[in-house]
Scaffold this motif. Structure first.
Motif, short mmCIF file in Angstrom:
data_model
loop_
_atom_site.label_atom_id
_atom_site.label_comp_id
_atom_site.label_asym_id
_atom_site.label_seq_id
_atom_site.Cartn_x
_atom_site.Cartn_y
_atom_site.Cartn_z
N MET A 1 0.85 -1.20 0.00
CA MET A 1 0.00 0.00 0.00
C MET A 1 0.88 1.24 0.00
O MET A 1 1.77 1.37 0.81
CB MET A 1 -0.90 -0.01 1.25
N ASN A 4 -0.15 7.62 2.33
CA ASN A 4 -0.79 8.89 2.00
C ASN A 4 0.18 10.03 2.16
O ASN A 4 0.96 10.07 3.11
CB ASN A 4 -2.00 9.11 2.90
N TRP A 179 -16.91 2.75 -3.22
CA TRP A 179 -17.00 2.31 -1.82
C TRP A 179 -17.99 1.16 -1.69
O TRP A 179 -19.09 1.21 -2.25
CB TRP A 179 -17.45 3.48 -0.95
N ASP A 185 -14.28 0.29 5.63
CA ASP A 185 -13.22 1.15 6.19
C ASP A 185 -12.33 1.76 5.13
O ASP A 185 -11.50 2.62 5.43
CB ASP A 185 -12.35 0.35 7.17
N THR A 186 -12.47 1.34 3.88
CA THR A 186 -11.62 1.84 2.80
C THR A 186 -12.47 2.20 1.59
O THR A 186 -13.62 1.77 1.48
CB THR A 186 -10.59 0.79 2.36
N TYR A 187 -11.88 2.99 0.70
CA TYR A 187 -12.47 3.15 -0.62
C TYR A 187 -11.40 2.87 -1.66
O TYR A 187 -10.20 2.88 -1.37
CB TYR A 187 -13.12 4.52 -0.81
N ARG A 207 -6.21 1.18 -2.30
CA ARG A 207 -7.28 1.46 -1.34
C ARG A 207 -6.80 2.50 -0.32
O ARG A 207 -5.71 2.39 0.22
CB ARG A 207 -7.72 0.19 -0.63
N TYR A 208 -7.68 3.47 -0.09
CA TYR A 208 -7.43 4.49 0.93
C TYR A 208 -8.20 4.12 2.19
O TYR A 208 -9.40 3.85 2.14
CB TYR A 208 -7.88 5.86 0.42
N SER A 209 -7.50 4.12 3.32
CA SER A 209 -8.14 3.81 4.60
C SER A 209 -8.64 5.09 5.25
O SER A 209 -7.85 6.01 5.51
CB SER A 209 -7.15 3.11 5.54
N TYR A 210 -9.94 5.15 5.50
CA TYR A 210 -10.49 6.31 6.19
C TYR A 210 -9.91 6.38 7.61
O TYR A 210 -9.93 5.38 8.33
CB TYR A 210 -12.01 6.22 6.27
#
Length: 447
Positions: A1, A4, A179, A185-187, A207-210
């Protein structure tokens, strides 16, 4: 991953209509191209009373992934799937068994909405951005903001080489925000194209984790893609999610169009929560920008639109008893909304489209709305008007504002704002009726 990366320095404030954009120094990130700012090329702020079909097509023939929804074009019934109100678009999926007429009467257990801008608004490079929140956390939903290349053989058909099949050249896909409520929890940001499957190249899923988990999806966020011939980068608010090298990718070098939809169930949506009756994706705006040296904006939204740039413009002002007001007193008689246009030309016609659903017994005549607020409760009421050039419908402008209704509690308050009698008395009602009669007699064309 990929971790960010924050654009720095920047301060992000969640934006709603009327709030100022935060402008900061736009410094180079090691993983993304450096730009000075942005200039809006196209924007839909959803300030009218229905979907602007000059921008969108309801893709009612879509039927993929064993999903259980029938996509409709309904933006007006009591069970509509598109609700444009209070300055936002709501795409609403509803639990409703139906024989879907656009899918050969195939039975579907839900209805929903899927808009695309194919053949109407298409983009090549720049920044594509939307401000979105999703209202539901129950299982089974799959909202998305994504893009397809414009030669894909999908509705609408314009007979302009719409022959390519997904994900071949001319029909590639880029997911800006996707989503799944069953993986909340991710998009996902993702690429689908033929080269990816042949050579494992040309963009990958990230995937981005909120930060706060699933609940973050219910908050407003700016989701964006910045696109050049060599690089595609994805952002949430001011955070760079990932930057991907597409310099050796033959796809994504021709125009693409935008899609907004809510899918239900199927292979990807998963099991639908048995208690769920409807699910709503809310969109504040969607815009396309190109790089500009005129500012240092990091977002692409309506705050970059210059209302005084010589283009068609309209602004609403509010009067009661002949005086400009900022607050409506229901006891002070009829209220008039005036749409004040500027930069009109003398050789064309113009139309005014008002969104005034919550105003009681409102009378609309061209650039004016008159209503008696005597029955209105204290609170906020959003209204808007869109001014459109009838000969060139792409030239339009929208203004919206929130009316504040507050009844005076003392006779002193009433005397300040109302020199005449209360609207419950005879003179105010006579004035209201006389005004309406006069307006009906002098109905004008705007040229």
């Amino acid at each position: 991953m990929i971790s960010n990366i924050e654009r720095n320095p920047v301060t992000f404030l969640p934006k709603k209509h009327g709030q100022a954009i935060v402008l900061g120094t736009f410094l180079a990130c090691t993983a993304a191209p450096a730009l000075a700012g942005w200039e809006v090329q196209w924007i839909d702020t959803f300030n009218g009373s229905g979907v602007n079909w000059n921008n969108w097509t309801a893709q009612t023939e879509a039927n993929y992934n064993n999903e259980v929804q029938c996509y409709t074009d309904d933006d007006s019934s009591s069970e509509k799937n598109y609700d444009v109100s209070d300055g936002t678009l709501k795409i609403i999926a509803r639990k409703k068994g139906n024989n879907c007429s656009t899918l050969n009467n195939q039975y579907k257990s839900w209805t929903s909405g899927r808009l695309n801008s194919k053949d109407k608004q298409e983009f090549l490079y720049g920044r594509i951005e939307s401000r979105i929140r999703f209202h539901n956390l129950e299982g089974g939903t799959w909202p998305a903001f994504w893009m397809l290349e414009n030669r894909i053989k999908e509705q609408p058909y314009k007979n302009d080489d719409d022959f390519s099949h997904w994900p071949n050249a001319g029909a590639g896909e880029i997911d800006v925000w996707e989503w799944f409520s069953n993986e909340p929890d991710t998009y996902i940001t993702n690429f689908f194209n033929e080269q990816k499957y042949i050579s494992n190249d040309c963009g990958n899923e990230v995937r981005y984790s909120y930060p706060n988990g699933a609940s973050d999806v219910t908050n407003w966020h700016n989701y964006a893609m910045e696109w050049t011939a060599d690089n595609i980068s994805f952002y949430i608010d001011s955070t760079l999610v990932v930057s991907q090298d597409v310099s050796n990718c033959p796809q994504y070098k021709e125009p693409m169009f935008v899609l907004l939809n809510v899918a239900m169930g199927g292979m990807l949506g998963g099991n639908i929560d048995a208690t769920l009756q409807k699910a709503t994706m809310e969109i504040d705006y969607i815009a396309h920008c190109q790089p500009s040296d005129e500012n240092s904006a990091i977002y692409c939204n309506e705050d970059l639109v210059d209302d005084d740039n010589g283009e068609l413009n309209v602004n609403i002002n509010v009067t009661q008893n002949g005086a400009n007001i900022v607050e409506i007193n229901p006891a002070n008689g009829p209220v008039t909304l005036n749409a004040n246009p500027s930069n009109l030309t003398s050789d064309t016609d113009y139309s005014y489209d008002w969104s005034i659903d919550k105003l009681p017994s409102a009378i609309t005549i061209d650039d004016k709305v008159i209503f008696d607020p005597i029955s209105m409760e204290n609170g906020s009421y959003y209204v808007s008007v869109t001014l459109t050039d009838q000969q060139q419908s792409e030239y339009s402008d929208t203004d919206g504002l929130t009316l504040q209704v507050k009844a005076s509690t003392t006779s002193e308050d009433a005397s300040v704002t109302s020199p005449s009698e209360s609207s419950s008395g005879g003179s105010a009602n006579q004035f209201f009726l006389a005004t309406l009669a006069l307006l009906c007699l002098v109905r004008r064309r705007y040229i």
